[in-house]
Design an enzyme around this catalytic site. Structure first.
Site, PDB file in Angstrom:
ATOM      1  N   HIS A   1       2.652 -20.090   0.912  1.00  0.00           N
ATOM      2  CA  HIS A   1       3.562 -19.755   2.013  1.00  0.00           C
ATOM      3  C   HIS A   1       2.974 -20.066   3.386  1.00  0.00           C
ATOM      4  O   HIS A   1       3.665 -20.545   4.276  1.00  0.00           O
ATOM      5  CB  HIS A   1       3.935 -18.272   1.909  1.00  0.00           C
ATOM      6  CG  HIS A   1       2.763 -17.329   1.831  1.00  0.00           C
ATOM      7  ND1 HIS A   1       2.730 -16.122   2.443  1.00  0.00           N
ATOM      8  CD2 HIS A   1       1.544 -17.428   1.212  1.00  0.00           C
ATOM      9  CE1 HIS A   1       1.582 -15.509   2.203  1.00  0.00           C
ATOM     10  NE2 HIS A   1       0.851 -16.284   1.445  1.00  0.00           N
ATOM     11  N   ARG A   2       1.673 -19.795   3.544  1.00  0.00           N
ATOM     12  CA  ARG A   2       1.099 -19.991   4.891  1.00  0.00           C
ATOM     13  C   ARG A   2       0.920 -21.459   5.245  1.00  0.00           C
ATOM     14  O   ARG A   2       0.974 -21.825   6.417  1.00  0.00           O
ATOM     15  CB  ARG A   2      -0.210 -19.224   5.050  1.00  0.00           C
ATOM     16  CG  ARG A   2      -0.001 -17.750   4.943  1.00  0.00           C
ATOM     17  CD  ARG A   2      -1.084 -16.882   5.531  1.00  0.00           C
ATOM     18  NE  ARG A   2      -0.914 -15.554   4.997  1.00  0.00           N
ATOM     19  CZ  ARG A   2       0.024 -14.682   5.402  1.00  0.00           C
ATOM     20  NH1 ARG A   2       0.832 -14.986   6.388  1.00  0.00           N
ATOM     21  NH2 ARG A   2       0.146 -13.506   4.836  1.00  0.00           N
TER      22      ARG A   2
ATOM     23  N   ARG B   1       0.847  -1.210   0.000  1.00  0.00           N
ATOM     24  CA  ARG B   1       0.000   0.000   0.000  1.00  0.00           C
ATOM     25  C   ARG B   1       0.879   1.256   0.000  1.00  0.00           C
ATOM     26  O   ARG B   1       0.643   2.200  -0.747  1.00  0.00           O
ATOM     27  CB  ARG B   1      -0.900   0.018   1.241  1.00  0.00           C
ATOM     28  CG  ARG B   1      -2.131  -0.878   1.135  1.00  0.00           C
ATOM     29  CD  ARG B   1      -2.774  -0.956   2.493  1.00  0.00           C
ATOM     30  NE  ARG B   1      -4.032  -1.674   2.539  1.00  0.00           N
ATOM     31  CZ  ARG B   1      -4.183  -2.986   2.479  1.00  0.00           C
ATOM     32  NH1 ARG B   1      -3.111  -3.760   2.304  1.00  0.00           N
ATOM     33  NH2 ARG B   1      -5.373  -3.546   2.571  1.00  0.00           N
TER      34      ARG B   1
ATOM     35  N   ASP C   1      -5.835 -14.633   7.479  1.00  0.00           N
ATOM     36  CA  ASP C   1      -4.488 -15.189   7.274  1.00  0.00           C
ATOM     37  C   ASP C   1      -3.970 -15.862   8.546  1.00  0.00           C
ATOM     38  O   ASP C   1      -3.505 -17.011   8.523  1.00  0.00           O
ATOM     39  CB  ASP C   1      -3.512 -14.095   6.828  1.00  0.00           C
ATOM     40  CG  ASP C   1      -3.862 -13.533   5.454  1.00  0.00           C
ATOM     41  OD1 ASP C   1      -4.796 -14.056   4.815  1.00  0.00           O
ATOM     42  OD2 ASP C   1      -3.206 -12.564   5.018  1.00  0.00           O
TER      43      ASP C   1
ATOM     44  N   ASN D   1     -13.598 -17.490   2.036  1.00  0.00           N
ATOM     45  CA  ASN D   1     -12.639 -16.994   1.039  1.00  0.00           C
ATOM     46  C   ASN D   1     -11.223 -17.567   1.186  1.00  0.00           C
ATOM     47  O   ASN D   1     -10.359 -17.289   0.380  1.00  0.00           O
ATOM     48  CB  ASN D   1     -12.678 -15.467   0.890  1.00  0.00           C
ATOM     49  CG  ASN D   1     -12.019 -14.715   2.017  1.00  0.00           C
ATOM     50  OD1 ASN D   1     -11.658 -15.289   3.035  1.00  0.00           O
ATOM     51  ND2 ASN D   1     -11.857 -13.411   1.825  1.00  0.00           N
TER      52      ASN D   1
ATOM     53  N   ASP E   1       6.143 -10.728  -3.178  1.00  0.00           N
ATOM     54  CA  ASP E   1       4.981  -9.847  -3.423  1.00  0.00           C
ATOM     55  C   ASP E   1       5.408  -8.388  -3.586  1.00  0.00           C
ATOM     56  O   ASP E   1       4.826  -7.647  -4.385  1.00  0.00           O
ATOM     57  CB  ASP E   1       3.972  -9.938  -2.261  1.00  0.00           C
ATOM     58  CG  ASP E   1       3.044 -11.146  -2.396  1.00  0.00           C
ATOM     59  OD1 ASP E   1       3.300 -11.999  -3.274  1.00  0.00           O
ATOM     60  OD2 ASP E   1       2.072 -11.238  -1.623  1.00  0.00           O
TER      61      ASP E   1
ATOM     62  N   GLU F   1      -4.127 -18.333  -2.060  1.00  0.00           N
ATOM     63  CA  GLU F   1      -2.990 -18.931  -2.763  1.00  0.00           C
ATOM     64  C   GLU F   1      -3.300 -20.338  -3.290  1.00  0.00           C
ATOM     65  O   GLU F   1      -2.729 -20.804  -4.266  1.00  0.00           O
ATOM     66  CB  GLU F   1      -1.764 -18.964  -1.859  1.00  0.00           C
ATOM     67  CG  GLU F   1      -1.024 -17.642  -1.764  1.00  0.00           C
ATOM     68  CD  GLU F   1      -1.701 -16.586  -0.913  1.00  0.00           C
ATOM     69  OE1 GLU F   1      -2.935 -16.644  -0.697  1.00  0.00           O
ATOM     70  OE2 GLU F   1      -0.999 -15.663  -0.464  1.00  0.00           O
TER      71      GLU F   1
ATOM     72  N   ASN G   1       1.747 -13.802  -7.724  1.00  0.00           N
ATOM     73  CA  ASN G   1       0.481 -14.176  -7.078  1.00  0.00           C
ATOM     74  C   ASN G   1       0.162 -13.157  -5.982  1.00  0.00           C
ATOM     75  O   ASN G   1      -0.388 -13.509  -4.932  1.00  0.00           O
ATOM     76  CB  ASN G   1       0.584 -15.598  -6.515  1.00  0.00           C
ATOM     77  CG  ASN G   1      -0.789 -16.160  -6.173  1.00  0.00           C
ATOM     78  OD1 ASN G   1      -1.823 -15.549  -6.487  1.00  0.00           O
ATOM     79  ND2 ASN G   1      -0.811 -17.310  -5.517  1.00  0.00           N
TER      80      ASN G   1
ATOM     81  N   LYS H   1       7.000 -15.743  -0.800  1.00  0.00           N
ATOM     82  CA  LYS H   1       5.934 -14.778  -1.130  1.00  0.00           C
ATOM     83  C   LYS H   1       5.890 -13.637  -0.111  1.00  0.00           C
ATOM     84  O   LYS H   1       5.730 -12.479  -0.480  1.00  0.00           O
ATOM     85  CB  LYS H   1       4.574 -15.484  -1.194  1.00  0.00           C
ATOM     86  CG  LYS H   1       3.443 -14.575  -1.673  1.00  0.00           C
ATOM     87  CD  LYS H   1       2.149 -15.345  -1.829  1.00  0.00           C
ATOM     88  CE  LYS H   1       1.081 -14.548  -2.576  1.00  0.00           C
ATOM     89  NZ  LYS H   1       0.443 -13.505  -1.809  1.00  0.00           N
TER      90      LYS H   1
HETATM   91  O1  LIG Z   1      -5.622  -6.118   1.742  1.00  0.00           O
HETATM   92  C1  LIG Z   1      -4.739  -6.890   2.140  1.00  0.00           C
HETATM   93  O2  LIG Z   1      -3.574  -6.508   2.365  1.00  0.00           O
HETATM   94  C2  LIG Z   1      -5.096  -8.309   2.355  1.00  0.00           C
HETATM   95  C3  LIG Z   1      -6.414  -8.671   2.516  1.00  0.00           C
HETATM   96  C4  LIG Z   1      -6.829 -10.060   2.798  1.00  0.00           C
HETATM   97  O3  LIG Z   1      -7.401 -10.592   1.631  1.00  0.00           O
HETATM   98  P1  LIG Z   1      -9.015 -10.681   1.383  1.00  0.00           P
HETATM   99  O4  LIG Z   1      -9.583  -9.339   1.540  1.00  0.00           O
HETATM  100  O5  LIG Z   1      -9.070 -11.201  -0.019  1.00  0.00           O
HETATM  101  O6  LIG Z   1      -9.539 -11.661   2.398  1.00  0.00           O
HETATM  102  C5  LIG Z   1      -5.639 -10.939   3.222  1.00  0.00           C
HETATM  103  O7  LIG Z   1      -6.005 -12.290   3.194  1.00  0.00           O
HETATM  104  C6  LIG Z   1      -4.451 -10.711   2.327  1.00  0.00           C
HETATM  105  O8  LIG Z   1      -3.362 -11.515   2.706  1.00  0.00           O
HETATM  106  C7  LIG Z   1      -3.985  -9.287   2.421  1.00  0.00           C
HETATM  107  C1  LIG Z   2      -4.068 -14.140   0.852  1.00  0.00           C
HETATM  108  C2  LIG Z   2      -2.799 -13.749   0.878  1.00  0.00           C
HETATM  109  O1  LIG Z   2      -2.188 -13.008  -0.083  1.00  0.00           O
HETATM  110  P1  LIG Z   2      -2.680 -11.963  -1.183  1.00  0.00           P
HETATM  111  O2  LIG Z   2      -2.183 -10.642  -0.730  1.00  0.00           O
HETATM  112  O3  LIG Z   2      -2.018 -12.421  -2.461  1.00  0.00           O
HETATM  113  O4  LIG Z   2      -4.180 -12.010  -1.266  1.00  0.00           O
HETATM  114  C3  LIG Z   2      -1.902 -14.131   2.007  1.00  0.00           C
HETATM  115  O5  LIG Z   2      -0.793 -13.556   2.111  1.00  0.00           O
HETATM  116  O6  LIG Z   2      -2.271 -14.985   2.825  1.00  0.00           O
END
Ligand SMILES: O=C(O)C1=C[C@@H](OP(=O)(O)O)[C@@H](O)[C@H](O)C1
Ligand SMILES: C=C(OP(=O)(O)O)C(=O)O
Length: 426
Positions: free
Chosen positions: A386-387, A27, A314, A337, A49, A342, A94, A412
């Site tokens: 990764h998780r 961000r 997560d 969700n 990432d 991943e 990804n 990742k």
């Molecule tokens: O906005 C973010 O930084 C994230 C939002 C979440 O995803 P979802 O909103 O798809 O659940 C989380 O799982 C992801 O690892 C990071």
């Molecule tokens: C869902 C995940 O990643 P992303 O930011 O690619 O959605 C994660 O890091 O668990």
């Protein structure tokens, strides 16, 4: 295939400074790129990432200087939207935090860009975001399957003032629209359709936007208003907090094994929702101590929990393996969700937890885990997630140890994870 066997660990103790937050790194990089002025980001995460976001920004004409260990980055802001002459192809791996936000920001910029990713990215939905942008007049087309990347975006200035976004699959669609909205220059209102998931990530978005000088009115997460003529402005410096999701593995290790582990770089002052993971450990029986910049956990006998974990999607995966060391049946609910991340995480977790002997029920949007009398050694498939790799490392705290297939998939978000994990094994 490359694999890593972790022998049983008899005791855990120590202090770990977790690397920067993935959510905040990507961000802050994007907003620093759009802002006026130079932003110095510190404690930036160095992982796949973030590399994808950085490479995309370079292709989009943003200049920045990264220091040698890639944790400090000086970004020269464009002072507005992206503007490039040649058609671009941006490969985003990804990384959901690159694909979704860049999709919206580029739709409102002067670019002609393809957004592509790894094979799994082509299975991760983006239709709720793209279709609404197209409804509003954006020029975005699906290059393979409708509703999924890869995408072709020919950016343009839209006059649309009101957007309706479905938040029930991923909060990242709303995050993307929120962060891109100031590029439209006029007032924008966003209305949420369906139940918004992963809400705390919206708080991360709003707080990061605020740091870069843009304020958003949040009407109880049902609608949002971004006032006209707000321009992102560099805050000068931006310290990326340690990653709260990455902290979960170390804190869980202490909860399970009984020593004390202190994680620094993230604490009660954090803006990341995943710090609520420590509250779950406390509910399971662990002792938790909070500082502004640290969380420490001391283990105690754990008992199962039955909880809606939609707010910590997560870190909830870490609870799924912690449950193997708790008395009773743990239920993690409202995590549909998990299936679109991943990998299909509900199915992957159910499959791998059964390999170590757990009794598991996999529901459409929940999982229940009952530990076996005795854990079995298994070779855990990680599905390039990764998780999965990181949360199953906790099985090394049992008597049977564990083998993790393809441990490199932690790149990742946490390339050095297994080196750090070894540091708390005493
Ligand atoms: O906005 C973010 O930084 C994230 C939002 C979440 O995803 P979802 O909103 O798809 O659940 C989380 O799982 C992801 O690892 C990071
Ligand atoms: C869902 C995940 O990643 P992303 O930011 O690619 O959605 C994660 O890091 O668990």
């Amino acid at each position: 295939m490359n694999s890593l066997t972790l022998e049983p660990i008899s005791h855990v103790d120590g202090e770990i400074n977790v690397p920067g937050s993935k959510s905040l790194s990507n961000r802050a990089l994007l907003l620093a790129a759009l802002a006026t002025g130079k932003t110095t980001l510190t404690n930036l995460l160095d992982s796949d990432d973030i590399k994808h976001m950085l490479t995309a920004l370079t292709q989009l004409g943003v200049t920045y200087q990264l220091n040698d260990d890639k944790t400090k980055c000086e970004v020269h802001g464009l002072g507005g939207k992206f503007s490039t002459i040649k058609p671009l192809s941006l490969f985003l791996g990804n990384a959901g935090t690159a694909m979704r936000p860049l999709c919206a920001a580029l739709a409102f910029s002067d670019v002609d860009a393809e957004l592509t990713g790894e094979p799994r990215m082509e299975e991760r939905p983006i239709g709720d975001l793209v279709d609404e942008l197209v409804n509003a007049g954006a020029d975005i087309s699906y290059l393979k399957n409708k509703g999924f990347p890869p995408l072709r975006i020919k950016g343009k200035q839209l006059k649309t003032k009101s957007f309706n976004i479905d938040g029930s699959v991923s909060s990242q669609f709303l995050t993307a629209l929120l962060m891109a909205a100031p590029l439209l220059e006029h007032e924008v209102s966003i209305h949420i359709i369906g139940e918004l998931v992963s809400k705390p990530y919206i708080d991360i978005t709003l707080k990061t936007m605020q740091t870069f000088g843009v304020s958003v009115i949040n009407n109880n997460y049902e609608s949002f208003v971004i006032g006209a003529n707000q321009v992102y402005q560099s805050p000068g410096t931006f310290l990326v907090e340690g990653d709260a999701s990455s902290a979960s593995y170390f804190l869980a290790a202490a909860a399970i094994k009984g020593g004390t582990v202190k994680v620094t770089g993230v604490g009660k002052a954090s803006i990341q929702g995943d710090i609520a993971f420590a509250d779950v450990l406390e509910k399971m029986g662990a002792n938790v101590t909070w500082g502004n910049d640290f969380i420490a956990v001391t283990g105690a006998p754990l008992k199962a929990v039955n909880m809606d974990m939609n707010h910590i999607p997560d870190a909830a995966m870490t609870i799924a393996t912690t449950a193997l060391f708790a008395e009773g049946t743990t239920r993690i609910s409202n995590v549909y969700n998990w299936r679109v991340k991943e990998t299909d995480r509900l199915h992957a977790m159910a499959t791998e937890l059964k390999k170590v002997g757990a009794i598991v029920e996999e529901g459409r949007d929940y999982i229940t885990i009952t530990p076996p009398e005795q854990l079995k050694h298994a070779a855990i498939d990680t599905y390039n997630d990764h998780r999965v790799a990181m949360c199953f490392s906790l099985l090394a705290l049992g008597d049977a140890g564990i083998t993790i297939n393809d441990p490199g998939c932690t790149a990742k978000t946490f390339p050095t994870y297994f080196d750090e994990f070894r540091k708390i094994a005493k």
